[in-house]
Design an enzyme around this catalytic site. Structure first.
Site, short mmCIF file in Angstrom:
data_model
loop_
_atom_site.label_atom_id
_atom_site.label_comp_id
_atom_site.label_asym_id
_atom_site.label_seq_id
_atom_site.Cartn_x
_atom_site.Cartn_y
_atom_site.Cartn_z
N GLU A 226 -6.52 2.03 3.18
CA GLU A 226 -5.91 0.86 2.54
C GLU A 226 -5.15 0.06 3.60
OE1 GLU A 226 -3.66 1.59 -1.07
OE2 GLU A 226 -2.68 -0.35 -0.96
N ARG A 304 6.29 4.09 -6.58
CA ARG A 304 5.42 4.72 -7.58
C ARG A 304 5.92 6.13 -7.91
NH1 ARG A 304 0.66 3.69 -10.50
NH2 ARG A 304 0.01 1.79 -9.47
N PHE A 338 -0.80 7.76 -4.95
CA PHE A 338 0.13 6.82 -4.32
C PHE A 338 1.59 7.16 -4.63
CE2 PHE A 338 1.59 2.36 -3.42
CZ PHE A 338 0.87 2.12 -2.27
N GLU A 707 -7.61 7.27 -9.85
CA GLU A 707 -6.55 8.18 -9.43
C GLU A 707 -6.05 9.17 -10.48
OE1 GLU A 707 -4.54 4.52 -8.10
OE2 GLU A 707 -3.73 5.76 -6.50
N1 MTE Z 1 -13.76 8.20 -5.13
C1 MTE Z 1 -14.54 8.35 -4.04
N2 MTE Z 1 -15.74 8.92 -4.17
N3 MTE Z 1 -14.11 7.94 -2.80
C2 MTE Z 1 -12.86 7.38 -2.63
O1 MTE Z 1 -12.51 7.02 -1.50
N4 MTE Z 1 -10.76 6.68 -3.69
C3 MTE Z 1 -9.85 6.91 -4.81
C4 MTE Z 1 -10.59 6.69 -6.13
N5 MTE Z 1 -11.80 7.45 -6.14
C5 MTE Z 1 -12.02 7.23 -3.77
C6 MTE Z 1 -12.53 7.62 -5.02
C7 MTE Z 1 -8.69 6.03 -4.81
S1 MTE Z 1 -7.34 6.49 -3.89
C8 MTE Z 1 -8.64 4.88 -5.53
S2 MTE Z 1 -7.25 3.90 -5.57
C9 MTE Z 1 -9.80 4.43 -6.33
O2 MTE Z 1 -10.90 5.30 -6.23
C10 MTE Z 1 -10.20 3.05 -5.84
O3 MTE Z 1 -11.32 2.57 -6.46
P1 MTE Z 1 -11.31 1.83 -7.89
O4 MTE Z 1 -10.08 0.98 -7.92
O5 MTE Z 1 -12.56 1.08 -7.89
O6 MTE Z 1 -11.23 2.93 -8.88
N1 HPA Z 2 -1.26 1.40 -5.47
C1 HPA Z 2 -1.98 1.29 -4.35
N2 HPA Z 2 -1.70 0.46 -3.38
C2 HPA Z 2 -0.65 -0.33 -3.53
C3 HPA Z 2 0.15 -0.29 -4.68
C4 HPA Z 2 -0.18 0.62 -5.70
O1 HPA Z 2 0.47 0.71 -6.75
N3 HPA Z 2 1.13 -1.19 -4.53
C5 HPA Z 2 0.93 -1.74 -3.32
N4 HPA Z 2 -0.14 -1.24 -2.72
MO1 MOS Z 3 -5.78 4.51 -3.77
S1 MOS Z 3 -4.30 5.71 -2.98
O1 MOS Z 3 -4.61 3.34 -4.42
O2 MOS Z 3 -6.39 3.76 -2.36
#
Ligand code: MTE
Ligand code: HPA
Ligand code: MOS
Length: 757
Positions: A226, A304, A338, A707
């Site tokens: 990120e 968070r 997070f 998450e």
């Molecule tokens: N799933 C896979 N296979 N690979 C990833 O890197 N990241 C996770 C989750 N699932 C991840 C994953 C995290 S930390 C987040 S915030 C969300 O996917 C981000 O994707 P989305 O917002 O499309 O769910």
């Molecule tokens: N989640 C993930 N990334 C972020 C957030 C959050 O709530 N706020 C700022 N960056």
């Molecule tokens: Mo997920 S820790 O918000 O990339």
């Protein structure tokens, strides 16, 4: 339904950074970094490295044309260490050569003299020394001080939770090239293309318009990309800019583990007060977040933790204080949840200890305090469409909680050295970036004259299936076959000002933007069809399964015909649309507001078996009732739940980061850092989709999934504790995660491990 990337992945045909066809003359960068945790750079000499075989250049702080600054939230992070180094792995220079090995060889010839300073590694020590990233943050509800006198039980304790290495399959990397206008085009393995664009612009002193960032997909991010994909991208861009040649940097696995951020370790204190009926009346907690050497995303992660400090429970009196503590370790960063999991672990520990003191089951306290409709969180938001009690009671009945407990008791009665334990874990996770302005996205949709469709959004595919979901949403909205649709790479020249794909908001934000863009196109096509069919009211035109209907009656027109007709009539077949989450706000001065569009709920039960002779254990089952809203892609949703759960189990059990007193990570390889493998999978994993939970605030009434399921893994800690107490009820109950097999043995036998058996 399947994730349409799967086949390509399995055949090895998907392109990650290291698979991209490189331009002729591509050079390779190797990052030279600090070997000490804290100190001053007295002298540094690159001359021998520069003469080393194949070397094209060595770049450090003094070579930066713009600013040596890549801090996102706080401007406290240099791209290259200047005079001081603050952690082992702190980048100092990038060595560029004709091959990766030549660059690495040359880096060994850099001569540096350091003055060592004493590192601070422990967050509590940092807090004592007032080494804080930001002033302490505090969330309050009710009056905690007044409520203690009303409590029949007051229980205090301390918890620790360890960090966690992301171990995305694809290590960090970027491939940069120069463009004819003196700009940079870069492929980066980042969750935040605009973060990368903005930082390269800052480092090179170029306008953002001259930097194009493209992301095909990531081999996993999990939060680790990120913010922390940026440094390597900036270094590749800097070297490309200086040398006027393409430059690629891909970290090797060990460097990636050593020098990139991980989940924040936390140390926390809690105090919980209950009535004799088990109602929680007051809760106070202090969180010491180990932020590492610079801010990175720590302040947002700290928040968070506070947002999730009371998990899925209503607590009328809360005071939660959080300190982001600056230490001489790698800057810790976003990781699935997070900061939420860290806060929830403390609350569940408090419940567990209270139950022990009150001599009741933790589940009794959990059940008696679940959130109900209209309850207020400590930050002022009230629950809406709250599913805490529904998921919990369904978990109890569907999985026969009582029967499980009885079976475990009878197993334990007839087994001396092997014991079983179970634990219940309800979850609650707020959906939206807590940084309100980030809750925005846009989409660009092209329909070509042959009827094929390209979609670009801000979403980055990292294995979570966002592309498959967006494809489904677009096909549903346009009423066309999914096969027509191709989801494009994420590219800052096609979609601007992207928020990172994070906070589980990827599908929500970009999905709504796709719907909006598709609706613009539909209206244009409706008008073309209406003219064609002699219909005065274009809203009477509808589409279904690639066909055009007039007042509900089928016509001879197909989607493809209509597209062609629109083109011939010079109607634009491209639409762009924007979406921002409505009705959310948060005031960081009062710490009150409505930061989340909605919450995700769930309840799980975890069963484990502990070998009390060896300290080893197995997770027998995890069964959850999870709130997916109205899931429109069950395969992906189930995969996300399973993956998240196993990652949560790893955090609680085997993944142990250890640093020596010099601040050196000694678990920097997969031989010493143990991630869950196939054997660590729960023998049984049951993911039940909560029924009748349509979500007004998600695309196609779905809920975000990325998450929240991670949190179920927390239950494993308490299930293991229960199994250990079945072996010996007098063990000292500690909350010190991960609970490795070694710690199980130490808990069961103290320092007398192995004696008297
Ligand atoms: N799933 C896979 N296979 N690979 C990833 O890197 N990241 C996770 C989750 N699932 C991840 C994953 C995290 S930390 C987040 S915030 C969300 O996917 C981000 O994707 P989305 O917002 O499309 O769910
Ligand atoms: N989640 C993930 N990334 C972020 C957030 C959050 O709530 N706020 C700022 N960056
Ligand atoms: Mo997920 S820790 O918000 O990339």
């Amino acid at each position: 339904m399947r994730n349409y990337d799967s086949i390509r992945h399995v055949k090895g045909e998907s392109y990650f950074i290291d698979d991209l066809r490189i331009p002729e003359g591509t050079l390779y960068g190797y990052v030279y970094y600090s070997p000490i945790a804290h100190g001053k750079i007295l002298e540094i000499d690159f001359s021998k490295a520069l003469q080393s075989k194949g070397v094209a250049g060595v770049y450090s702080a003094k070579d930066i044309p713009g600013e040596n600054q890549i801090g996102g939230i706080i401007l406290d992070e240099n791209l290259f260490a200047d005079e001081e180094v603050h952690f082992i792995g702190h980048p100092i220079a990038v060595v560029v050569a004709d091959t990766y090995l030549h660059a690495k060889e040359a880096s060994k010839k850099i001569n540096a003299i350091y003055e060592k300073l004493k590192p601070v590694l422990d967050p509590r020590e940092a807090a004592e020394k007032n080494l804080l990233i930001i002033p302490p943050r505090k969330f309050e509800l009710g009056n905690v001080d007044k409520s203690w006198s009303e409590c029949d039980y007051i229980v205090e304790g301390k918890t620790d939770s360890g960090g966690q290495e992301h171990l995305y399959l694809e290590t960090q990397g970027a491939l940069a090239n120069i463009t004819e206008n003196g700009g940079i085009k870069i492929s980066s393995a980042t969750q935040g293309p605009t973060n990368v664009q903005r930082m390269i612009s800052r480092v090179l002193g170029l306008p953002m318009s001259k930097i194009e960032v493209d992301v095909q997909r990531l081999g996993g991010g999990f939060g680790g990309k990120e913010d922390q994909a940026t440094a390597w991208a900036c270094m590749a861009a800097l070297a490309a800019y200086k040398l006027k040649k393409p430059v690629k940097i891909v970290l090797n696995r060990q460097d990636d583990i050593r020098i990139t951020g991980k989940r924040h370790p936390y140390s926390s204190d809690f105090k919980i007060g209950l009535s004799k009926e088990g109602k929680i009346l007051a809760y106070e907690a202090t969180f010491y977040q180990n932020a590492g050497a610079v801010a990175d995303l720590s302040p947002a992660i700290l928040d968070r933790t506070l947002f999730h400090a009371t998990n899925s429970y209503f607590v009328p009196n809360v005071r939660a204080t959080a300190l982001s503590c600056k230490t001489n370790l790698v800057p810790f960063t976003a990781f699935r949840g997070f900061g939420g999991p860290q806060g929830i672990f403390v609350f569940e520990s408090a419940i567990y200890k209270a139950a022990q003191v009150m001599n009741i089951e933790p589940a009794e306290i959990q059940k008696a305090n679940l959130l109900i409709e209209g309850d207020e969180f400590s930050f002022g938001q009230k629950t809406y469409q709250c599913q805490a009690e529904k998921t919990f009671s369904q978990m109890e009945s569907d999985f026969e909680l009582e029967k499980i407990q009885q079976e475990i008791n009878s197993f334990n009665d007839s087994n001396k050295l092997v014991k079983k334990g179970a634990a219940v874990i309800p979850i609650c996770f707020g959906i939206s970036f807590t940084t309100t302005f980030l809750n925005q996205a846009s989409a660009l949709v092209h329909i070509y004259t042959d009827g094929s469709i390209n979609i670009s959004t801000a979403a980055v595919e990292m294995g979570q299936g966002v592309n498959a979901k967006l494809k489904h949403i677009a096909a549903k909205t346009l009423n066309v076959d999914e096969a027509r649709i191709k989801i494009e790479s994420t590219n800052t020249s096609r979609v601007s000002n992207t928020s990172p794909t994070a906070a589980s908001k990827g599908t929500d934000l970009n999905g709504f933007a796709v719907i909006a863009a598709c609706n613009i196109l539909i209206e244009r096509l409706q008008k073309v069809a209406a003219a064609e069919l002699g219909q005065d009211d274009f809203t009477k035109i509808t589409f279904k399964n690639e066909k055009v209907f007039d007042e509900g009656e089928p016509t001879n027109l197909t989607f493809k015909d209509l597209v062609n007709k629109a083109y011939m009539k010079r109607i634009s077949l491209t639409a762009q649309a924007f979406h921002s989450t409505p009705d959310i706000n948060f005031d960081t001065k009062t710490n009150k507001g409505k930061p989340f569009a909605y919450h995700v709920y769930g309840a799980g039960i975890v069963e484990v078996t502990v070998d009390c002779l060896r300290g080893t254990y197995e997770v027998d089952a995890i069964k959850v009732i999870h709130d997916f809203g109205e899931s429109f892609h069950k395969v992906i949703d189930q995969g996300q739940a399973e993956g998240g759960i196993v990652q949560g189990i790893g955090w609680m059990t085997s993944e142990e980061l250890s640093w020596n007193s010099d601040g050196r990570l000694i678990t920097d390889a997969l031989s010493t850092y143990k991630v869950p493998d196939i054997h660590a999978m729960p023998k049984e994993m049951k993911i039940e989709f909560l029924k009748d939970s349509p979500n007004d605030f998600g695309p196609l009434r779905s809920k975000a999934v990325g998450e929240p399921p991670f949190l179920y893994g927390i239950g494993v800690y308490f299930a293991l504790m229960n199994a250990m107490r079945a072996f010996n009820p007098n063990i000292e109950v500690k909350f010190d995660s991960p609970l490795t097999p070694e710690k199980v043995l130490l808990t069961l036998y103290g320092t007398d491990v192995g004696k008297g058996l």
